[in-house]
Scaffold this motif. Sequence first.
Motif, short mmCIF file in Angstrom:
data_model
loop_
_atom_site.label_atom_id
_atom_site.label_comp_id
_atom_site.label_asym_id
_atom_site.label_seq_id
_atom_site.Cartn_x
_atom_site.Cartn_y
_atom_site.Cartn_z
N VAL A 126 33.64 31.17 51.47
CA VAL A 126 34.28 32.10 50.58
C VAL A 126 33.74 33.13 50.13
O VAL A 126 32.62 33.28 49.82
CB VAL A 126 34.76 31.27 49.48
N SER A 127 34.20 34.43 50.65
CA SER A 127 33.66 35.87 50.06
C SER A 127 34.89 36.36 49.51
O SER A 127 36.18 36.54 49.91
CB SER A 127 33.36 36.45 51.58
N VAL A 128 34.67 37.00 48.29
CA VAL A 128 35.69 37.90 47.73
C VAL A 128 34.67 38.99 47.20
O VAL A 128 33.77 39.06 47.09
CB VAL A 128 36.03 37.30 46.21
N GLY A 129 35.77 40.40 47.36
CA GLY A 129 35.26 41.51 47.20
C GLY A 129 36.41 42.65 46.61
O GLY A 129 37.64 42.34 46.99
N GLU A 130 35.79 43.72 46.29
CA GLU A 130 36.73 44.73 45.78
C GLU A 130 36.88 45.72 47.03
O GLU A 130 35.74 46.33 47.60
CB GLU A 130 36.37 45.61 44.69
N ILE A 131 38.06 46.11 47.29
CA ILE A 131 38.44 47.03 48.71
C ILE A 131 38.19 48.43 47.80
O ILE A 131 39.07 48.71 46.67
CB ILE A 131 39.84 46.84 49.09
#
Length: 97
Positions: free
Chosen positions: A86-91
Motif C-alpha cells: 500500500v502506498s498513499v500520497g498527495e498529488i
Amino acid sequence: MIVGAFKFKVNEKYREEFEKLYAHARKYVSMIDGYEGHEVFYRENGHNMLVVYFRDKDSFIKWDEHPEHKKYKQRGKEEIFESYDVSVGEIFERHKK
C-alpha cells in the motif's frame, strides 16, 4: 488530491470472501464526502492494483479509519491476501485530457 495505490494478490482459498467484502466496502466508501472514485486493474498473474482517489487528506483518513474498513484490512492481513503493498500520497501536479 490524495491517491492510494493498493497492489494485492488474493489467496484463492479466500476469493469468495474477498469478493463479498470488496462489494460491501464499495458501498460505504462511496458515501464518504471527498471520495472521488477508484479503479481496479487485474493481471493474469493475480497481482492486481486498486487505485483510489480522495479530495483531501481528511476524507482519506475518514475512509482509512472507518470501522468496517479497519475490520476488512485486518482480515486481509491475516489470511485473505497472499501479498499486498500500500502506498498513499498527495498529488501536487496533475495533467489530464
